[in-house]
Write a protein that holds these residues in place. Structure first.
Motif, PDB file in Angstrom:
ATOM      1  N   MET A   1       0.805  -1.190   0.000  1.00 24.73           N
ATOM      2  CA  MET A   1       0.000   0.000   0.000  1.00 24.73           C
ATOM      3  C   MET A   1       0.849   1.256   0.000  1.00 24.73           C
ATOM      4  N   ALA A   2       2.109   1.100   0.258  1.00 29.10           N
ATOM      5  CA  ALA A   2       2.984   2.268   0.315  1.00 29.10           C
ATOM      6  C   ALA A   2       3.626   2.561  -1.036  1.00 29.10           C
ATOM      7  N   ASP A   3       3.186   1.871  -2.104  1.00 28.24           N
ATOM      8  CA  ASP A   3       3.748   2.143  -3.422  1.00 28.24           C
ATOM      9  C   ASP A   3       3.451   3.572  -3.851  1.00 28.24           C
ATOM     10  N   ASP A   4       4.284   4.059  -4.727  1.00 26.14           N
ATOM     11  CA  ASP A   4       4.125   5.419  -5.227  1.00 26.14           C
ATOM     12  C   ASP A   4       3.216   5.397  -6.457  1.00 26.14           C
ATOM     13  N   HIS A   5       2.044   5.968  -6.342  1.00 28.65           N
ATOM     14  CA  HIS A   5       1.078   6.036  -7.442  1.00 28.65           C
ATOM     15  C   HIS A   5       0.849   7.504  -7.786  1.00 28.65           C
ATOM     16  N   ARG A   6       1.855   8.117  -8.363  1.00 31.02           N
ATOM     17  CA  ARG A   6       1.745   9.544  -8.676  1.00 31.02           C
ATOM     18  C   ARG A   6       0.697   9.818  -9.745  1.00 31.02           C
ATOM     19  N   TRP A   7       0.458   8.850 -10.618  1.00 32.81           N
ATOM     20  CA  TRP A   7      -0.512   9.047 -11.685  1.00 32.81           C
ATOM     21  C   TRP A   7      -1.942   9.057 -11.158  1.00 32.81           C
ATOM     22  N   THR A   8      -2.163   8.683  -9.904  1.00 35.83           N
ATOM     23  CA  THR A   8      -3.516   8.674  -9.339  1.00 35.83           C
ATOM     24  C   THR A   8      -3.745   9.811  -8.368  1.00 35.83           C
ATOM     25  N   THR A   9      -2.803  10.722  -8.270  1.00 34.72           N
ATOM     26  CA  THR A   9      -2.911  11.802  -7.292  1.00 34.72           C
ATOM     27  C   THR A   9      -3.690  12.975  -7.887  1.00 34.72           C
ATOM     28  N   LEU A  10      -4.698  13.398  -7.169  1.00 31.74           N
ATOM     29  CA  LEU A  10      -5.485  14.562  -7.566  1.00 31.74           C
ATOM     30  C   LEU A  10      -4.788  15.831  -7.090  1.00 31.74           C
ATOM     31  N   PRO A  11      -5.195  16.982  -7.616  1.00 29.67           N
ATOM     32  CA  PRO A  11      -4.610  18.230  -7.124  1.00 29.67           C
ATOM     33  C   PRO A  11      -4.787  18.358  -5.609  1.00 29.67           C
ATOM     34  N   GLY A  12      -3.797  18.853  -4.943  1.00 32.56           N
ATOM     35  CA  GLY A  12      -3.822  18.942  -3.490  1.00 32.56           C
ATOM     36  C   GLY A  12      -3.186  17.737  -2.826  1.00 32.56           C
TER      37      GLY A  12
END
Length: 61
Positions: free
Chosen positions: A1-12
């Motif tokens: 669950m600690a993987d980096d999913h930058r493509w799923t991050t919304l603004p903020g």
């Protein structure tokens, strides 16, 4: 669950739709559907035979 999913991050910096979240929603939906189907089947099995035959002859089943 600690993987980096930058493509799923919304603004903020709000993580959304991560694979873990999608799997959790999918599992919750499948479990809920299974429970509802069991309740529906139990209710249908509780009908007396006469009522079941009346429903079938009227074309509702």
């Amino acid at each position: 669950m600690a993987d980096d999913h930058r493509w799923t991050t919304l603004p903020g910096n709000l993580p959304w739709l991560t694979p873990e979240f999608i799997c959790a929603i999918w599992e919750s939906a499948a479990f809920s559907i299974a429970c509802l189907l069991e309740e529906l089947q139990a209710g249908l099995n509780a009908l007396p035979a006469g009522q079941r035959e009346a429903v079938i002859t009227q074309g509702f089943w």
